[in-house]
Design an enzyme around this catalytic site. Structure first.
Site, PDB file in Angstrom:
ATOM      1  CG  ASP A   1      -2.075  -0.930   1.125  1.00 31.56           C
ATOM      2  OD1 ASP A   1      -2.351  -1.379   0.008  1.00 31.56           O
ATOM      3  OD2 ASP A   1      -2.705  -1.215   2.159  1.00 31.56           O
TER       4      ASP A   1
ATOM      5  CE  LYS B   1      -7.354  -0.524   0.858  1.00 40.26           C
ATOM      6  NZ  LYS B   1      -8.550  -0.357   0.024  1.00 40.26           N
TER       7      LYS B   1
END
Length: 462
Positions: A247, A269
């Site tokens: 991420d 994300k």
């Protein structure tokens, strides 16, 4: 990285050493272990070099250095006390694109010698890039005590099996996993006991009973950013991974610890910016594991605290895939600890609540603001910068005082960590300069930071 570590094959290659003193002798003794064809240029030789020359292990050219001596040379070392001669050797080597090392003159070096731990064919090189040679030597001494003497012969034995294993196991990732099983298992134990024949039979047995591996998924918490806060188990799995899905919140320092040959997929994300939808991430985890791969899903902080790790593992479990979870230090724990803010304190906070800014929409009734506004507790808000105005409004409306201490922590635990302290009344202003990722800490415990802050600076707004 100032110098790229390289291992040069010098066997039957010509190396020229200019200088006949003790320093040159030490360099030559090292070079002789490589099988290089060594020529030494000097008008006189120290006793040790004279002994080596008499044994006809090296060639001595008893005349002054000439540029033509660099013809057909792979690399050159100058170890004289004549600065003009050393400079000449370097300039001539540079002109011919030949690697050169001028002893004790780093600006005249296109390569430098590391400290070496020799367990051939296992060789460990340690370098301080010329900044702290004593430190490099100390590190070498420590590594010497760690690596057993049998590690070299063990590597030689493994090498005799490589082709046979390649013929039997064609998939590179599966082959690597086979060797990891061998080297971390009974084979290594037998070697340590000197039972070489039994160890070789162990390889043969493992190969005979070999089956194609089944893929698995490891959900690993990378912690808040500082690579020193990564768990040992997390590091082990990252070193064993075939592929890593990571991420936005995973720091570059953490990614540097992933196995070099592992594939990496960014599924970033970030608040309002998802490079890959969650459903696609879930499907990709399943797809890769079904291909027989060791998959590491690497998430910032702890994967089960606002990380949607549970959703991902539900998809993995539904597909019948083996999985495991490695907790990480969540940002609320790591960042506050580095800012000197205890989440609980006997005098100020008997409980702590974690929420995310996504839940703080002004039109949402999802949160119990009366509960969140209580005194004697700490409120930690992940991703709360965008909703700072709403958070302030709701807390004040439900009884929190204007002067309630607040901390805005950006990039917690990293070198550029920023901690800005003020009051709830100032919350919106405090977040204006905040860099992502940011935590909001609201509660009386924030006051303690001025007493026990130990990492970085704190900015206190008046």
């Amino acid at each position: 990285m100032e110098y790229l570590p390289l291992f040069a094959n010098l066997r039957q290659r010509t190396v020229l050493v200019v200088g006949g003193g003790n320093v040159a002798a030490r360099k030559i003794q090292l070079l002789m272990r490589t099988g290089a064809h060594i020529k030494v240029v000097a008008d006189d030789l120290c006793p040790e070099l004279a002994r080596i020359v008499n044994k006809k292990d090296i060639n001595w050219i008893g005349k002054l250095f000439e540029p033509a001596m660099l013809d057909e040379v792979f690399l050159v070392i100058a170890a004289t006390n004549n600065t003009k001669l050393n400079a000449l050797v370097y300039k001539c080597a540079e002109k011919r694109h030949i690697f050169a090392n001028i002893v004790d003159k780093q600006s005249y070096c296109s390569f430098i010698f590391p400290s070496i731990v020799d367990r051939s064919p296992i060789v460990v090189a340690i370098s301080s890039s010329g900044k702290a040679p004593v430190l490099a030597r100390i590190l070498r001494e420590k590594i010497e005590t760690i690596l057993p003497m049998f590690i070299g012969p063990m590597a030689t034995l493994v090498g005799t099996w490589r082709n046979r294993i390649k013929q039997h196991i064609h998939n590179i990732a599966w082959r690597r996993r086979f060797w990891e099983t061998i080297l971390n298992g009974r084979f290594a134990h037998l070697i340590s006991q000197g039972k070489w024949e039994h160890a070789e039979k162990e390889i043969e047995s493992q190969l005979y009973h070999y089956q194609s591996p089944i893929g698995n998924v490891a959900l690993v918490g990378a912690g808040p950013g500082d690579s020193g806060l990564l768990t040992l188990r997390g590091l082990q799995l990252m070193q064993q991974a075939d592929i890593v899905l990571y991420d936005y919140l995973v720091s570059p320092e953490i990614l540097d610890l992933v196995r070099r040959d592992a594939d990496r997929i960014y599924v970033g994300k970030q608040a309002g910016k998802h490079s890959m939808p969650q459903a696609e991430i879930n499907s990709l985890l399943v797809k890769l594991a079904l291909q027989g791969k060791n998959v590491v899903r690497l998430k910032g902080g702890d994967p089960f605290i606002f990380g949607r790790g549970g959703e991902e593992l539900q998809a993995v479990a539904a597909a019948g895939i083996s999985f495991q979870v490695v907790p990480g230090i969540t940002a609320a724990s790591g960042a506050t600890a580095y800012a000197g803010i205890p989440l609980t304190h006997r005098e100020y906070a008997h409980s702590v609540i974690f929420i995310t800014g996504h839940q703080c929409d002004d039109s949402s009734n999802y949160l119990n603001w009366s509960l969140l506004a209580r005194s004697n507790q700490t409120l930690v808000i992940y991703m709360g910068v965008i909703q700072a105005a709403v958070i302030k409004k709701k807390l004040l409306a439900h009884g929190r005082a204007l002067q309630t201490p607040v901390a805005v922590i950006s990039r917690g635990t990293l070198k550029d960590q920023s901690v800005i302290i003020g009051t709830l009344e100032q919350l919106e202003m405090l977040t204006i300069q905040a860099l992502s990722p940011t935590l909001l800490i609201i509660g009386e415990v924030v006051k303690i930071s001025c007493e026990i802050n130990w990492f970085g600076k704190i900015i206190k707004e008046q």
